[in-house]
Design an enzyme around this catalytic site. Structure first.
Site, PDB file in Angstrom:
ATOM      1  N   LYS A   1       6.483   7.781  -5.571  1.00 57.97           N
ATOM      2  CA  LYS A   1       6.280   7.263  -4.218  1.00 57.97           C
ATOM      3  C   LYS A   1       7.516   7.518  -3.352  1.00 57.97           C
ATOM      4  O   LYS A   1       8.636   7.634  -3.865  1.00 57.97           O
ATOM      5  CB  LYS A   1       5.982   5.777  -4.272  1.00 57.97           C
ATOM      6  CG  LYS A   1       7.034   4.959  -4.988  1.00 57.97           C
ATOM      7  CD  LYS A   1       6.776   3.465  -4.929  1.00 57.97           C
ATOM      8  CE  LYS A   1       5.638   2.997  -5.795  1.00 57.97           C
ATOM      9  NZ  LYS A   1       5.571   1.531  -5.951  1.00 57.97           N
TER      10      LYS A   1
ATOM     11  N   LYS B   1       9.383   6.228   0.463  1.00 59.83           N
ATOM     12  CA  LYS B   1       9.294   5.216   1.523  1.00 59.83           C
ATOM     13  C   LYS B   1      10.310   5.457   2.630  1.00 59.83           C
ATOM     14  O   LYS B   1      11.471   5.756   2.355  1.00 59.83           O
ATOM     15  CB  LYS B   1       9.520   3.841   0.909  1.00 59.83           C
ATOM     16  CG  LYS B   1       8.472   3.487  -0.128  1.00 59.83           C
ATOM     17  CD  LYS B   1       8.698   2.123  -0.721  1.00 59.83           C
ATOM     18  CE  LYS B   1       7.536   1.756  -1.642  1.00 59.83           C
ATOM     19  NZ  LYS B   1       7.722   0.430  -2.246  1.00 59.83           N
TER      20      LYS B   1
ATOM     21  N   CYS C   1       7.709  -9.717 -10.976  1.00 59.61           N
ATOM     22  CA  CYS C   1       8.255  -8.798 -11.983  1.00 59.61           C
ATOM     23  C   CYS C   1       9.418  -8.040 -11.350  1.00 59.61           C
ATOM     24  O   CYS C   1       9.674  -8.174 -10.163  1.00 59.61           O
ATOM     25  CB  CYS C   1       7.155  -7.850 -12.498  1.00 59.61           C
ATOM     26  SG  CYS C   1       6.907  -6.379 -11.483  1.00 59.61           S
TER      27      CYS C   1
ATOM     28  N   CYS D   1       8.643  -6.091  -5.220  1.00 60.02           N
ATOM     29  CA  CYS D   1       7.795  -5.766  -4.074  1.00 60.02           C
ATOM     30  C   CYS D   1       8.062  -6.622  -2.828  1.00 60.02           C
ATOM     31  O   CYS D   1       7.749  -6.202  -1.719  1.00 60.02           O
ATOM     32  CB  CYS D   1       6.322  -5.858  -4.464  1.00 60.02           C
ATOM     33  SG  CYS D   1       5.851  -4.641  -5.706  1.00 60.02           S
TER      34      CYS D   1
ATOM     35  N   ARG E   1      -5.460  -0.519   0.867  1.00 58.28           N
ATOM     36  CA  ARG E   1      -4.306  -0.736   1.743  1.00 58.28           C
ATOM     37  C   ARG E   1      -4.391   0.226   2.933  1.00 58.28           C
ATOM     38  O   ARG E   1      -4.605   1.426   2.733  1.00 58.28           O
ATOM     39  CB  ARG E   1      -3.057  -0.445   0.920  1.00 58.28           C
ATOM     40  CG  ARG E   1      -1.758  -0.722   1.577  1.00 58.28           C
ATOM     41  CD  ARG E   1      -0.606  -0.322   0.656  1.00 58.28           C
ATOM     42  NE  ARG E   1      -0.390  -1.222  -0.461  1.00 58.28           N
ATOM     43  CZ  ARG E   1       0.356  -0.909  -1.540  1.00 58.28           C
ATOM     44  NH1 ARG E   1       0.931   0.268  -1.631  1.00 58.28           N
ATOM     45  NH2 ARG E   1       0.517  -1.779  -2.500  1.00 58.28           N
TER      46      ARG E   1
ATOM     47  N   CYS F   1      -2.296  -8.411  -9.541  1.00 58.37           N
ATOM     48  CA  CYS F   1      -1.343  -7.363  -9.908  1.00 58.37           C
ATOM     49  C   CYS F   1      -1.257  -7.211 -11.424  1.00 58.37           C
ATOM     50  O   CYS F   1      -0.900  -8.156 -12.127  1.00 58.37           O
ATOM     51  CB  CYS F   1       0.037  -7.675  -9.346  1.00 58.37           C
ATOM     52  SG  CYS F   1       1.206  -6.389  -9.823  1.00 58.37           S
TER      53      CYS F   1
ATOM     54  N   CYS G   1       5.801 -11.684  -3.400  1.00 60.04           N
ATOM     55  CA  CYS G   1       4.833 -10.603  -3.604  1.00 60.04           C
ATOM     56  C   CYS G   1       3.494 -11.181  -4.054  1.00 60.04           C
ATOM     57  O   CYS G   1       3.380 -12.371  -4.327  1.00 60.04           O
ATOM     58  CB  CYS G   1       5.359  -9.633  -4.648  1.00 60.04           C
ATOM     59  SG  CYS G   1       5.322 -10.333  -6.305  1.00 60.04           S
TER      60      CYS G   1
ATOM     61  N   ARG H   1       4.662   6.943   2.003  1.00 64.45           N
ATOM     62  CA  ARG H   1       3.840   5.741   2.233  1.00 64.45           C
ATOM     63  C   ARG H   1       3.887   5.308   3.696  1.00 64.45           C
ATOM     64  O   ARG H   1       4.440   5.990   4.545  1.00 64.45           O
ATOM     65  CB  ARG H   1       4.359   4.604   1.345  1.00 64.45           C
ATOM     66  CG  ARG H   1       4.435   4.933  -0.145  1.00 64.45           C
ATOM     67  CD  ARG H   1       3.054   4.919  -0.736  1.00 64.45           C
ATOM     68  NE  ARG H   1       3.058   5.029  -2.187  1.00 64.45           N
ATOM     69  CZ  ARG H   1       3.066   4.010  -3.039  1.00 64.45           C
ATOM     70  NH1 ARG H   1       3.115   2.771  -2.597  1.00 64.45           N
ATOM     71  NH2 ARG H   1       3.023   4.207  -4.342  1.00 64.45           N
TER      72      ARG H   1
END
Ligand code: SRM
Ligand code: SF4
Length: 558
Positions: free
Chosen positions: A208, A210, A476, A480, A75, A437, A431, A144
């Site tokens: 993480k 953001k 899920c 995302c 990414r 994934c 997503c 991120r």
């Protein structure tokens, strides 16, 4: 040490990683497996990569007693989601040479390549480096990719605000030289002091982190879904500063009532760049010091904020930055859209926003999108900007060059595809999910277009063709594609089954709520048919599906 205080395994891996080096070099050299060592799988995330395997082929390979078909996803770090045409050409070739060939625009304004085998990782990173691109800190427990409102045509000071995204991204980069040593063969640092990291230390963040910057009235970045959101305050075309919002995050875990989605809370306003950057930095240090390091399900900033309380958090932040935040300024969000088609900005430059369904750039029999974009990039006359809903803006086009770009788009059927797509499809997002994934419980991007095709005639039947309902699907509950912030959200529970959420608003200021559990497609179509019918009959002028769902108390808010 009590159970509660026991550090998660990832905490050990980070502190023992020797500045995010781990044993990546040794893992890469091991030719016996396509995989890398377990600890390195965590470390490599900080370098912008995930180890994955082809889930479609797990069973077949297990039957043959073969290892899983391992590959890697990479990414890029692209603050504000910007590539020059030369960088697009490079990305096009790198994707073709080293990955599945599909360039995937993500919900956080950058691109990913999937399917890199181990021996291709280093050449990929080196090729990106030659194009002045990198993947540092796009994954892992760290800040991120920083988002910024996408469309430069929307505000005359977009570029000024976009620069903030770059500055924030740079400010919060890790200090370790590991990426350059491992992937770009730079000399090892002799003086380790040079990479001492006062922000991340050796433990990095608990999870993480953001950040997004929104330019009202368009909340196209979903600013309140971020750990830290900046909302630009603009008066008379002058940037006055930012409202600061903390503690947004969407993921939940099925069956774990302690987890929840949360929109960020506005805590104040900063006027100067120095103050804004200082406040951002110290929000991270508070999260570093107070975030939960034992249970990774409860370690995002949203849980820290709710644990210590917003008032305490603000007080602690003001103590660390050494000044008081000003009272937040009034701002109003009215939409959350990509402005498809041709638009011109105040300086006379042209922008073409095109629909890239679920962000997947590839050539199909009916739509040679990847070829078309390569042709556009080769002219050198358009920049590439990614939106936070996985679409693309060909940007900064001079009047004299517009015709040539237009022609490429027309010849390849891109203009028609964007123009002819329904309002529902244009506002949809899914997503990645299967097959790459590892966390997917159900399909998302491979299935969602099909479901949209089945929903379109239902909307048509009720005269709702032009209704731009924000509709999203994730495989899920991690969310995302920000399915919890949609008017209609589908959240995968098992193969072919989705929880149906409704009640989110159109501008991203109210989350949705669960309406029905684990529906299969026939039930989804049946339930939504009924709801759309009532909506079409009873909605008042201007009322959106999400607002209507709340008024009808199909879902109930406290
Ligand atoms: Fe995500 C994990 C894909 C945006 C919440 N996400 C993953 C992984 C890496 C699976 C994994 O951990 O192994 C997925 C890789 C799939 C693949 O094969 O590519 C993945 N996330 C994505 C992307 C590519 C979805 C897309 O189709 O666009 C997005 C990449 C963004 C980027 O460029 O950085 C993406 N992920 C998001 C968002 C949306 C956002 O940030 O605006 C969220 C919800 C917002 C939030 O963070 O609360 C999100 N992803 C998660 C989570 C849950 C985190 C948590 O708080 O618990 C995970 C799982 C985890 O971290 O353990 C996750
Ligand atoms: Fe994977 Fe779940 Fe994220 Fe979809 S929402 S990409 S299934 S982690």
């Amino acid at each position: 040490m009590s159970k509660q205080e026991k550090l998660s395994v990832i905490e050990r891996i980070k502190t023992e990683s020797k500045g995010l080096r781990g044993s990546i070099v040794e893992s890469l050299q091991d030719e016996l497996t396509g995989s890398i060592r377990e600890d390195d799988q965590a470390v490599i995330k900080f370098h912008g990569m995930y180890q994955q395997d082809d889930r479609d082929r797990r069973e077949e390979r297990a039957e043959k007693k073969l290892d899983r078909l391992y590959s890697f996803m990479i990414r890029l770090r692209l603050a504000g989601g910007f590539l020059t045409p030369a960088q697009w050409v490079a990305t096009h070739h790198i994707a073709g040479e080293h990955s599945t060939g599909v360039i995937k625009i993500t919900s956080r304004q950058t691109v990913q390549l999937h399917g890199l085998i181990k021996s291709h990782i280093k050449p990929t990173i080196q090729a990106f480096n030659e194009a002045n691109l990198n993947s540092i800190a796009t994954c892992g427990d760290i800040n991120r990719n920083v988002l910024c409102s996408s469309h430069p045509g929307e505000s005359p000071i977009h570029e000024q605000i976009f620069r903030y995204a770059e500055k924030i991204s740079d400010l919060l980069l890790p200090k370790t030289n590991a990426y350059y040593e491992i992937w770009l063969d730079e000399e090892k640092l002799v003086d380790k002091k040079e990479e001492e990291d006062p922000l991340y230390q050796d433990r990095y963040l608990p999870r993480k982190f953001k950040i997004a910057i929104a330019i009202p009235p368009n909340n196209d970045v979903d600013v309140y879904a971020n750990d830290l959101g900046l909302i630009a305050v603009i008066e008379d075309d002058v940037l006055k500063g930012f409202n600061i919002a903390i503690g947004g995050g969407l993921a939940t875990t099925h069956g774990n009532p302690e987890t929840y989605a949360r929109l960020a809370t506005i805590i104040g306003f900063t006027d100067t760049e120095e103050k804004t950057l200082s406040a951002i930095y110290e929000v991270l240090t508070i999260q570093r010091d107070y975030g939960n390091r034992s249970d990774r399900k409860l370690s995002r900033l949203k849980y820290t904020v709710d644990k210590v309380g917003v008032a305490w958090f603000k007080e602690e932040l003001e103590r660390r930055i050494g000044f008081s935040l000003e009272e937040a300024r009034p701002v109003k969000m009215t939409s959350r859209v990509d402005h498809f088609g041709w638009k011109q900005n105040a300086a006379g430059k042209w922008y073409y926003t095109l629909l890239v369904e679920n962000g997947r750039i590839l050539d199909t029999e009916t739509l040679p999108l990847k070829t078309a974009l390569h042709e556009v990039a080769k002219t050198g006359k358009a920049n590439f900007r990614f939106t936070c809903t996985q679409n693309l803006i060909l940007s900064d086009i001079e009047e004299a060059d517009k015709k040539a770009i237009e022609q490429i788009l027309d010849v390849h059927g891109i203009t028609k595809h964007t123009e002819n797509s329904s309002a529902l499809r244009k506002n949809s997002m899914a997503c990645v999910a299967l097959p790459t994934c590892p966390l997917a419980l159900a399909e998302a991007q491979r299935y969602f277009p099909e479901l949209i095709t089945k929903l379109e005639p239902i909307l048509s039947k009720y005269g709702l063709d032009d209704d731009g309902i924000v509709i999203r699907m994730t495989g899920c509950p991690n969310g995302c594609a920000r399915s919890y912030a949609a008017e209609i959200g589908f959240i995968g529970t098992a193969p072919g089954k989705y929880n149906l959420h409704i009640g989110g608003d159109r501008q991203g200021e109210r989350l949705n709520k669960i309406y029905r559990e684990s529906l299969e497609e026939p039930q989804i179509l049946q339930v939504l048919d009924k709801l759309f019918q009532i909506y079409s009959k009873e909605k008042i002028t201007g009322e959106t599906f999400g607002d209507f769902s709340v008024r009808k108390e199909w879902v109930v808010y406290d």
